[in-house]
Write an enzyme that holds these catalytic residues in place. Structure first.
Site, PDB file in Angstrom:
ATOM      1  N   LEU A 203       0.814  -1.218   0.000  1.00 42.12           N
ATOM      2  CA  LEU A 203       0.000   0.000   0.000  1.00 42.12           C
ATOM      3  C   LEU A 203       0.848   1.268   0.000  1.00 42.12           C
ATOM      4  CD1 LEU A 203      -2.715  -1.052   2.636  1.00 42.12           C
ATOM      5  CD2 LEU A 203      -2.962  -0.993   0.145  1.00 42.12           C
TER       6      LEU A 203
ATOM      7  N   SER B 227       9.779   2.005   6.975  1.00 41.13           N
ATOM      8  CA  SER B 227       8.548   1.231   7.140  1.00 41.13           C
ATOM      9  C   SER B 227       7.892   0.925   5.802  1.00 41.13           C
ATOM     10  CB  SER B 227       7.556   1.981   8.041  1.00 41.13           C
ATOM     11  OG  SER B 227       7.134   3.178   7.424  1.00 41.13           O
TER      12      SER B 227
ATOM     13  N   VAL C 186       3.891  -0.563   4.300  1.00 42.77           N
ATOM     14  CA  VAL C 186       2.517  -0.909   4.665  1.00 42.77           C
ATOM     15  C   VAL C 186       1.950  -1.848   3.603  1.00 42.77           C
ATOM     16  CG1 VAL C 186       0.211  -0.054   5.219  1.00 42.77           C
ATOM     17  CG2 VAL C 186       2.213   1.330   5.794  1.00 42.77           C
TER      18      VAL C 186
ATOM     19  N   LYS D 202       1.562  -2.761   8.971  1.00 43.64           N
ATOM     20  CA  LYS D 202       2.661  -1.798   8.908  1.00 43.64           C
ATOM     21  C   LYS D 202       3.930  -2.467   9.418  1.00 43.64           C
ATOM     22  CE  LYS D 202       4.066   2.866  10.396  1.00 43.64           C
ATOM     23  NZ  LYS D 202       3.660   4.080  11.140  1.00 43.64           N
TER      24      LYS D 202
ATOM     25  N   ASP E 166       2.738  15.084  11.495  1.00 39.75           N
ATOM     26  CA  ASP E 166       2.778  14.736  10.068  1.00 39.75           C
ATOM     27  C   ASP E 166       1.366  14.633   9.496  1.00 39.75           C
ATOM     28  OD1 ASP E 166       4.088  14.248   7.678  1.00 39.75           O
ATOM     29  OD2 ASP E 166       4.322  12.095   8.023  1.00 39.75           O
TER      30      ASP E 166
END
Length: 280
Positions: free
Chosen positions: A17, A23, A25, A40, A133
């Site tokens: 995704l 990281s 996802v 995640k 963020d």
């Protein structure tokens, strides 16, 4: 075929995704129940001390809250030098994609979206968490159907900030970063208010309020601005309260910028929708 798909723990990965430097996802399915989730994956070897602190904050916060406008955390597990957060999957994608697909939205839609994001931010405020963020990519939509529920996601840069304390780490996404962060100044929770204003502006206009090739250029454009660069044809159609809220959220001086409490009480958010349930 499922046999060809990679598996992690009890989950089968179906597609990627998104992701960042530390990281990734994934969309995934539980191998027994078939439940669809967002997985995640955070590479523990790439975490700085600062990011590790943010991860601790993210886990602590998400594991303690259950709110319709905050992404749900179902489980956490560790495998292959990574920690995995099992999160609610949102079928509607993110707000950035929504704006790309729909263009600027009607004022009534922007108001509904602001109310929902505000309801999520209220939970952060109660826990003294700043997100740092907030941007359309980190606001997820529950469904692609009419009247989606918006959910604040990706708390990877969040931190606890008690009243009267200040933070100093430069982080966030430049188009949505408050000028005090861009200037390497100490800051408080009002940086999230600036980001909220940038999101409201983008919903109404279809583009962020201040752009530039670099952070320096964005800051220069902010400082040179005498008024917000609204798309001129829409201004006569906007409620004065809408323009006022946007302007007060995007006040360059954090002392003059609207607080979260003032945001919640702003008259633009209290305008009656007249019982319209058709999502405008």
């Amino acid at each position: 075929m499922e046999a060809d798909r990679p598996t992690i723990g009890e989950y089968t990965l179906t597609c990627k995704l998104g992701g960042g430097s530390s990281s990734m996802v994934w969309k995934a399915e539980h191998r027994t129940t078939g439940k669809v989730v967002a997985l995640k994956q955070i590479d523990l070897l790439k975490l700085t001390r600062q990011l590790k602190s943010c991860l601790d904050c993210e886990l602590s916060f998400l594991s303690s809250v259950k709110h319709p406008n905050i992404i749900r955390l179902f489980d956490v597990f560790q495998a292959e030098n990574s920690i995995f957060l099992v999160l609610e999957f949102c079928d509607g994608g993110d707000l950035a994609a929504y704006i790309r697909d729909h263009g600027r939205v009607q004022e009534c839609v922007a108001r509904k979206f602001m109310k929902q994001i505000g309801a999520g931010l209220e939970v952060l405020s109660m826990h003294h968490i700043i997100h740092r963020d907030l941007k359309p990519e980190n606001i997820l939509l529950s469904t692609m159907e009419t009247d989606p529920i918006l959910k604040i996601a990706d708390f990877g840069l969040s931190r606890l900030l008690n009243p009267n304390d200040l933070a100093e780490t430069v982080c966030g996404s430049p188009f949505y970063m408050a000028p005090e962060i861009l200037e390497f100044k100490m800051y408080d929770d009002k940086v999230d208010m600036w980001s909220l204003g940038a999101i409201l502006f983008e919903l109404l206009n279809g583009y962020p309020p201040f752009r530039g090739r670099t952070s320096v250029q964005i800051l220069r454009n902010i400082k040179a601005s005498l008024r917000l660069p609204f798309f001129e044809p829409i201004l006569p159609q906007l409620h004065p309260g809408c323009v006022d809220l946007c302007s007060r959220l995007l006040s360059i001086d954090p002392e003059k910028r609207i607080s979260f409490k003032e945001f919640c009480q702003h008259n633009f958010l209290k305008i009656d929708e007249g019982g319209d349930k058709s999502f405008c």
